[in-house]
Scaffold this active site. Structure first.
Site, short mmCIF file in Angstrom:
data_model
loop_
_atom_site.label_atom_id
_atom_site.label_comp_id
_atom_site.label_asym_id
_atom_site.label_seq_id
_atom_site.Cartn_x
_atom_site.Cartn_y
_atom_site.Cartn_z
N GLY A 94 0.83 -1.20 0.00
CA GLY A 94 0.00 0.00 0.00
C GLY A 94 0.87 1.25 0.00
CG ASP A 95 0.63 3.71 2.39
OD1 ASP A 95 -0.51 4.21 2.30
OD2 ASP A 95 1.01 3.03 3.37
CE LYS A 147 -3.83 1.52 -3.71
NZ LYS A 147 -2.77 1.46 -2.73
N GLY A 174 -5.86 5.44 2.56
CA GLY A 174 -5.70 6.89 2.53
C GLY A 174 -5.03 7.26 1.22
CG HIS A 175 -6.17 6.55 -2.18
ND1 HIS A 175 -7.24 5.91 -2.72
CD2 HIS A 175 -5.29 5.57 -1.86
CE1 HIS A 175 -7.02 4.61 -2.75
NE2 HIS A 175 -5.83 4.38 -2.22
N GLY A 211 -1.37 8.79 10.50
CA GLY A 211 -0.22 9.66 10.78
C GLY A 211 1.00 8.89 11.25
NE ARG A 228 2.58 5.74 4.41
CZ ARG A 228 2.24 6.71 3.56
NH1 ARG A 228 3.13 7.21 2.73
NH2 ARG A 228 1.01 7.15 3.52
P1 IMP Z 1 -6.82 -2.86 8.91
O1 IMP Z 1 -7.13 -3.04 7.47
O2 IMP Z 1 -7.18 -1.51 9.43
O3 IMP Z 1 -7.35 -3.97 9.77
O4 IMP Z 1 -5.23 -2.97 9.07
C1 IMP Z 1 -4.54 -4.18 8.81
C2 IMP Z 1 -3.12 -3.89 8.36
O5 IMP Z 1 -3.15 -3.30 7.07
C3 IMP Z 1 -2.37 -2.90 9.26
O6 IMP Z 1 -0.99 -3.27 9.26
C4 IMP Z 1 -2.53 -1.57 8.54
O7 IMP Z 1 -1.51 -0.68 8.85
C5 IMP Z 1 -2.48 -2.02 7.09
N1 IMP Z 1 -3.22 -1.14 6.19
C6 IMP Z 1 -4.56 -1.03 6.05
N2 IMP Z 1 -4.86 -0.13 5.10
C7 IMP Z 1 -3.68 0.34 4.63
C8 IMP Z 1 -3.34 1.28 3.58
O8 IMP Z 1 -4.19 1.86 2.90
N3 IMP Z 1 -2.01 1.51 3.39
C9 IMP Z 1 -1.05 0.84 4.10
N4 IMP Z 1 -1.32 -0.06 5.06
C10 IMP Z 1 -2.63 -0.30 5.32
#
Ligand code: IMP
Length: 409
Positions: free
Chosen positions: A11-12, A15, A39-40, A280, A283
């Site tokens: 992710g991040d 996209k 988060g975009h 916040g 990373r």
């Molecule tokens: P959850 O989806 O909130 O349950 O999080 C599960 C895992 O996915 C955690 O490690 C979050 O930090 C990660 N995670 C969820 N959504 C994102 C994203 O959009 N970007 C990066 N990591 C994410």
């Protein structure tokens, strides 16, 4: 034509920016997975927009965006987000459509999500947005879908506080909800952009389970989560960052944790503003992992990559990429499924020379410094996936394609 854009790492990757860029030539943008955990960030000239639930395509004037059935939707977050972008000058009314098969995130799910994680033997580091609870209830057939707001059996079985909370959203959702299968059938001749969330390595099946999110983040999720079926996907593009990041817990074979590597990680974090848009949190940073990327290319059937953040290495003498892992003294070339193995592997790094000139200034492939082109060719050869486009800065104009995105491969 149906074009899928997914994250190729954790992710991040950028996209949101790419979906905004491709939206200009799309008729419809459908988000097929995830919820307000994503988060975009999209920068257009001097404005910065942050969306979580609403497809990033909303920033493109006049485009219709769809929240697909593969999503889990917190209606309070959704309307807050819409109010925020309206205050930034985006006219969204009449442009946002919601699948009536999408599941809802109810108020109690968020605290339940956090409590479950606190009590886990291996906490995941969830964003605490109730996403895992909503997908869990969906799988156990106890979820509440948008359509259920008008089903007396489901509605009456809800607690009074949930009904009171949902009531104001009911009227607003009534004019936004569609039967997505019918809607997509009616729009089948349009140019449709299918927007993923999170990244392949956070996918429920293909990610570093259990340290994953609970939705489908790989491209196959577009077939289900956007009600189109697999044979209608024409092209899959994966966005990747020139280094690796991860938020939350879980194995990260190329994480920069030793001595000078930490200094490099701090530098990249500051240059790349690597802090979570949703939470916040800083990373975690690592070297580009080509073993994981090759795997991601395969499980997403990627036609091409979009490479972002290579410009951060402008001015560096060299950069390192991971080309294999060492597991208990043996070199392996695959991405292990066993989490203990993945936690134990050591990256085998290869150092590639840096370049003179600036990737940040490039607007075509020919503009790219020769050394940067060599790095790209190395990635392509290793993964077997060509790089179709580049994001060389946060702005829309800092993007270019080497291959036309809206053609069937
Ligand atoms: P959850 O989806 O909130 O349950 O999080 C599960 C895992 O996915 C955690 O490690 C979050 O930090 C990660 N995670 C969820 N959504 C994102 C994203 O959009 N970007 C990066 N990591 C994410």
């Amino acid at each position: 034509m149906n074009l899928v854009v997914v994250g190729a790492q954790w992710g991040d990757e950028g996209k949101g920016k790419m979906v905004d860029y491709f939206s200009e030539d799309a008729d419809l943008v459908v988000r097929f997975s995830g919820g307000a955990n994503a988060g975009h960030t999209i920068k257009v000239e001097d404005k910065t927009f942050a969306v979580h639930l609403i497809p990033a395509g909303i920033i493109s004037p006049g485009k219709t965006v769809v929240l697909g059935n593969g999503m889990v939707i917190d209606p309070a977050s959704m309307f807050e987000e819409l109010a925020k972008i309206a205050s930034q000058g985006i006219d969204w009314e009449g442009r946002v459509v919601v699948s009536d098969r999408a599941h809802l995130v109810l108020p109690g799910y968020k605290s339940e999500d956090r409590t479950i994680d606190e009590h886990r033997a291996r906490p995941i580091g969830t964003t605490g947005r109730g996403i895992g609870v909503a997908y869990g209830k969906k799988a156990s057939r106890d979820g509440v879908r948008v359509a259920d707001l008008w089903d007396p059996v489901v509605w009456n079985a809800l607690s009074k506080s949930d009904r009171d909370w949902l009531e104001p959203f009911k009227e607003r959702l009534a004019s936004m909800k569609v039967n997505l299968a019918d809607f997509m059938m009616a729009n089948q001749d349009k140019r449709i952009l299918l927007e993923g969330a999170q990244g392949a390595l956070l996918d429920l099946d293909h990610g570093t389970y259990p340290y994953v999110s609970s939705g489908i983040s790989t491209s196959a999720g577009a077939a289900i989560g956007a009600s189109i079926g697999p044979r209608r996907i024409d092209k899959c593009l994966g966005v990747l960052k020139a280094y690796q990041t991860r938020v939350g817990n879980g194995p990260f074979p190329t994480e920069m944790v030793d001595g000078n590597d930490v200094v490099l990680a701090d530098k990249l974090r500051e240059l790349g503003h690597e802090y979570g848009v949703t939470t916040g949190r800083p990373r975690r940073i690592g070297f580009l992992d080509l073993v994981a990327l090759k795997y991601s290319g395969w499980v997403n059937s990627l036609d091409g990559f979009i490479l972002s953040h290579l410009n951060l290495y402008d001015g560096f003498e060299s950069l390192s990429v991971c080309t294999a892992y060492e597991l208990d003294g043996e070199e392996i070339d695959y991405f292990p499924s066993n989490i203990a193995d993945l936690e134990r592997v050591k990256p085998v790094l290869q150092t590639l020379p840096g370049w003179e000139g600036k990737v940040a200034d490039a607007r075509t492939w020919e503009d790219m410094p020769g050394g940067a082109q060599k790095v790209v060719e190395f990635i392509e050869e290793f993964t077997g996936v060509p790089v179709h486009g580049y994001s060389v800065g946060p702005l829309r104009k800092e993007t270019f394609m080497k291959e036309e995105p809206w053609t069937v491969s």
